[in-house]
Structure formats: C-alpha cells, structure tokens
Design a protein around this motif. Sequence first.
Motif, short mmCIF file in Angstrom:
data_model
loop_
_atom_site.label_atom_id
_atom_site.label_comp_id
_atom_site.label_asym_id
_atom_site.label_seq_id
_atom_site.Cartn_x
_atom_site.Cartn_y
_atom_site.Cartn_z
N TRP A 1 0.33 -1.16 0.11
CA TRP A 1 -0.25 -0.06 0.12
C TRP A 1 0.44 1.78 0.02
CZ3 TRP A 1 -5.23 -0.03 3.14
CH2 TRP A 1 -6.00 -1.07 2.35
N LEU A 2 0.15 2.31 -0.60
CA LEU A 2 0.66 3.33 -0.57
C LEU A 2 0.58 4.66 0.41
CD1 LEU A 2 1.24 4.51 -4.44
CD2 LEU A 2 3.28 4.62 -2.95
N THR A 3 -0.09 4.12 1.67
CA THR A 3 -0.18 4.44 3.15
C THR A 3 0.74 3.53 3.98
OG1 THR A 3 -2.48 4.27 2.11
CG2 THR A 3 -2.37 4.56 4.81
N PRO A 4 1.06 4.68 4.91
CA PRO A 4 2.06 4.35 5.42
C PRO A 4 1.55 3.30 6.80
CG PRO A 4 2.69 6.56 5.86
CD PRO A 4 1.19 6.18 4.68
N ALA B 1 -6.64 2.77 1.25
CA ALA B 1 -5.76 3.50 1.16
C ALA B 1 -5.71 4.89 0.63
CB ALA B 1 -5.48 2.62 0.16
N VAL B 2 -4.78 5.65 0.50
CA VAL B 2 -5.08 6.98 -0.26
C VAL B 2 -4.74 7.09 -1.30
CG1 VAL B 2 -4.01 8.63 0.14
CG2 VAL B 2 -4.11 7.62 2.54
N MET B 3 -5.66 7.60 -2.22
CA MET B 3 -4.99 7.65 -3.59
C MET B 3 -4.35 8.67 -3.90
SD MET B 3 -6.24 7.43 -6.91
CE MET B 3 -7.00 8.17 -8.48
N MET B 4 -3.13 8.01 -4.86
CA MET B 4 -2.46 9.08 -4.74
C MET B 4 -2.35 9.91 -6.24
SD MET B 4 -0.05 8.95 -3.31
CE MET B 4 -0.59 8.50 -1.25
N GLY B 5 -3.43 10.00 -7.09
CA GLY B 5 -3.62 10.34 -8.66
C GLY B 5 -4.49 11.90 -8.06
N ARG B 6 -3.89 12.33 -8.85
CA ARG B 6 -5.45 14.08 -9.10
C ARG B 6 -5.57 13.36 -9.28
NH1 ARG B 6 -1.29 18.88 -11.54
NH2 ARG B 6 -2.56 17.47 -13.57
N ARG B 7 -7.11 13.99 -9.60
CA ARG B 7 -8.23 13.87 -10.59
C ARG B 7 -7.91 13.69 -11.83
NH1 ARG B 7 -14.16 14.70 -8.18
NH2 ARG B 7 -12.88 15.71 -5.98
N ASP B 8 -7.50 14.86 -12.25
CA ASP B 8 -7.20 14.22 -13.46
C ASP B 8 -6.43 13.74 -14.44
OD1 ASP B 8 -4.71 16.16 -13.17
OD2 ASP B 8 -5.17 17.77 -14.38
N ARG B 9 -6.11 12.62 -13.03
CA ARG B 9 -4.92 12.03 -13.30
C ARG B 9 -3.51 12.27 -14.13
NH1 ARG B 9 -7.14 6.88 -11.38
NH2 ARG B 9 -8.38 7.46 -10.16
N LEU B 10 -3.31 13.40 -14.38
CA LEU B 10 -2.39 14.05 -15.56
C LEU B 10 -1.11 13.63 -14.49
CD1 LEU B 10 -3.77 16.26 -17.67
CD2 LEU B 10 -2.63 14.05 -17.98
N ASP B 11 -1.14 13.64 -12.83
CA ASP B 11 -0.64 13.95 -11.94
C ASP B 11 -0.23 13.14 -10.80
OD1 ASP B 11 2.78 14.98 -10.62
OD2 ASP B 11 2.87 16.35 -12.04
N ILE B 12 0.02 13.40 -9.58
CA ILE B 12 0.09 13.24 -8.35
C ILE B 12 -0.58 14.23 -7.62
CG2 ILE B 12 1.63 11.40 -8.13
CD1 ILE B 12 2.54 14.83 -7.53
N ASP B 13 -1.60 13.39 -6.64
CA ASP B 13 -1.73 14.50 -5.85
C ASP B 13 -0.99 15.30 -4.89
OD1 ASP B 13 -3.46 16.08 -4.14
OD2 ASP B 13 -5.35 14.08 -4.01
N PRO B 14 -1.06 16.97 -4.54
CA PRO B 14 0.05 16.37 -3.72
C PRO B 14 -0.12 16.76 -2.61
CG PRO B 14 -0.73 18.52 -5.41
CD PRO B 14 -1.26 17.54 -6.34
N TYR C 1 -3.21 3.89 -5.65
CA TYR C 1 -3.12 3.00 -4.29
C TYR C 1 -1.72 2.20 -3.41
CZ TYR C 1 -8.00 4.60 -4.47
OH TYR C 1 -9.21 5.52 -4.74
N HIS C 2 -1.37 1.37 -4.45
CA HIS C 2 -0.27 0.37 -3.68
C HIS C 2 0.86 0.10 -5.41
CE1 HIS C 2 -2.68 -2.10 -6.52
NE2 HIS C 2 -1.44 -2.93 -6.95
#
Length: 315
Positions: free
Chosen positions: A152-155, A171-184, A239-240
Amino acid sequence: MISRLILIPLLTLIAAANAVTALAQDKGTVNPKPLPPLANPNDPNIGAKELFGRKVLPAAMPTRVLGFYAHGCIAGAEGLPINGDSWQVMRLSRNRNWAHPDMVALLKRLAARARKEAGWPGILVGDMSQPRGGPMLTGHASHQVGLDADIWLTPMPDRRLSRNDREDMSAVMMGRRDRLDIDPAAWTPRHLAVIRAAAKEPSVQRIFVNAAIKKALCREATGDRSWLSKVRPMYGHDYHFHVRIKCPAGPGECENQPEPAEGEGCSNGDLAYWFKDSVLHPKPPKVPPKPKPPMTLAQLPAACRDVLAAPDAMP
Ligand SMILES: [Zn+2]
C-alpha cells in the motif's frame, strides 16, 4: 421483505460484478464464507481459478515455482505472518499472504528499510499469492507464482490494526483528479523513498506504479537514478505499488521475464502513451467483448496438478 426468488439472482449478479471489478481497494469481511464445493471438480473445462481459489493451505512439497507470473502456481509457499515489527497484512479474508520464501524475506527486509530510510512506521501488505498460487477468482492476472506482492502507498498506522480495520480501511489515492499527475496533498518524499528502497533491492525485477507516480518519481529523484528503470507505469496502482522479484536461484520451472529496458523511462516519449486521453478515459467498446473462457488446469504447467493434489502443509 425481498422475496428469495428476487434475492438469489440479485446476489448472483453482485457476485458476477465483483468477479470482474474486484480491486485492491475492495473491502472484505471478517467472516468470509467458504466457497461451496464444486459439483464437477474434474471437469477439464473448469477454470483453474476455481480449484486454486479453494485451497486454504500451501502444498506440503518442497518449494518450487512453476511457470510464469501470470500463468503458473507454487509448491511449498510460505506465509507472511500477519503482524511484524514493521509490517501488517491487510484484507486477511482473501488469504493471499503467501509467496516464495525469497519474497517473504524481501518484504520483511523492506518493511525494516521503510522505517529506517523513509521514516514510515512500517508497510501495509496487500495481495501476495494464494497458498498454492494459480489464477484467482477476483483481481489480478499475475501474482500466480509467489513472486509478486502489493504494498500500500499508505504508511502503516502506529498501532496494531483490528481484523475489521484490515478489511475496511482504505489506502490513500495518490493520483490527482485529472490523472495527469500525483495529488500533492497525498504524495510525499517518503513515498519516493519507499519505492526507491524496493527498486534498489537486487532481487526486484520490476515495480509497477500508476503513470502519474512514475512521472513524480522522474521529476523528484536525485542522486543515483538507475533504479528508475525498474519502475514501470501500469494501469491501476495508484493506491499501491506492485513488487515483482526475479525467478529464485535453483532448479525449477520458473519462467523469467525479460529485464526491463535500460534507461530511466522518464522522457516525454516514454510517458506520452499513458497520458493520452484514450488511455486515461477509455471509451466503452460499442460491442461488449465476449467473456474469455477461464484458464484451465491444462493450460498451466503440468506439475501444477501435483501441487493441487498434494496434502496441506501444516498450518
Ligand atoms: Zn499487484
């Protein structure tokens, strides 16, 4: 009250939908119902997933990997204990915390390194393989030979998770809504450190992450960047991340995958495909594709029959 006549087809429908869409994030239950016995277990057309999905324990045989990541099984798999100093296993109802002993050792080592090098309290481990590997009733095409594991990408939270937490937590979703980058708001330098620690392990062959994560790694990695070549974009995996190790040394019928291409895989050309609109937002096909018949036992390495027939290893 819903009549039984309506309820039964409804449940079948839900089960069918789950079989297609089961994802790493799907919740489980603390009281999983055992699968009903098969009416015709010797039917040659039966999906191998039906047979492997009903095995609760590994085969009592010497450890052997048979076949390929997406097409095989494993004898003598080892279980990752559900709790360690710096790891916990999630979704216990799936019974997928089994793997080749090399993978179990790698996960333990990686858990300790995540704490030391990335400042994570530890890792949360998702799907590994079934007790005897093989195709699964839900989810992955790979993970069949005990050489793949999802992290998982969640500690890991700083407490022992309850059985219920492990089925229910997301787990926490790492992608930004538009899927073009990570969610900062979700992505941190610690995420890079954990993925880098895994990629630097010599036995690791590939790591799969969402393309937005690959883009972030490319942008942020400093110093030695050679490990980036092992980190490959793949659908899902936001998420992972997925760790795949090479075929273990020793005799066996383990089929290796070609080494990933040299180079960081960070150029615009390398990543462009993944960010095309048709890939990010695929249109549903006009004619729904015919469901593929499931992989049968005959399509797996012949020795997988022995793996299925072997007695249970001691729990
Ligand atoms: Zn995976």
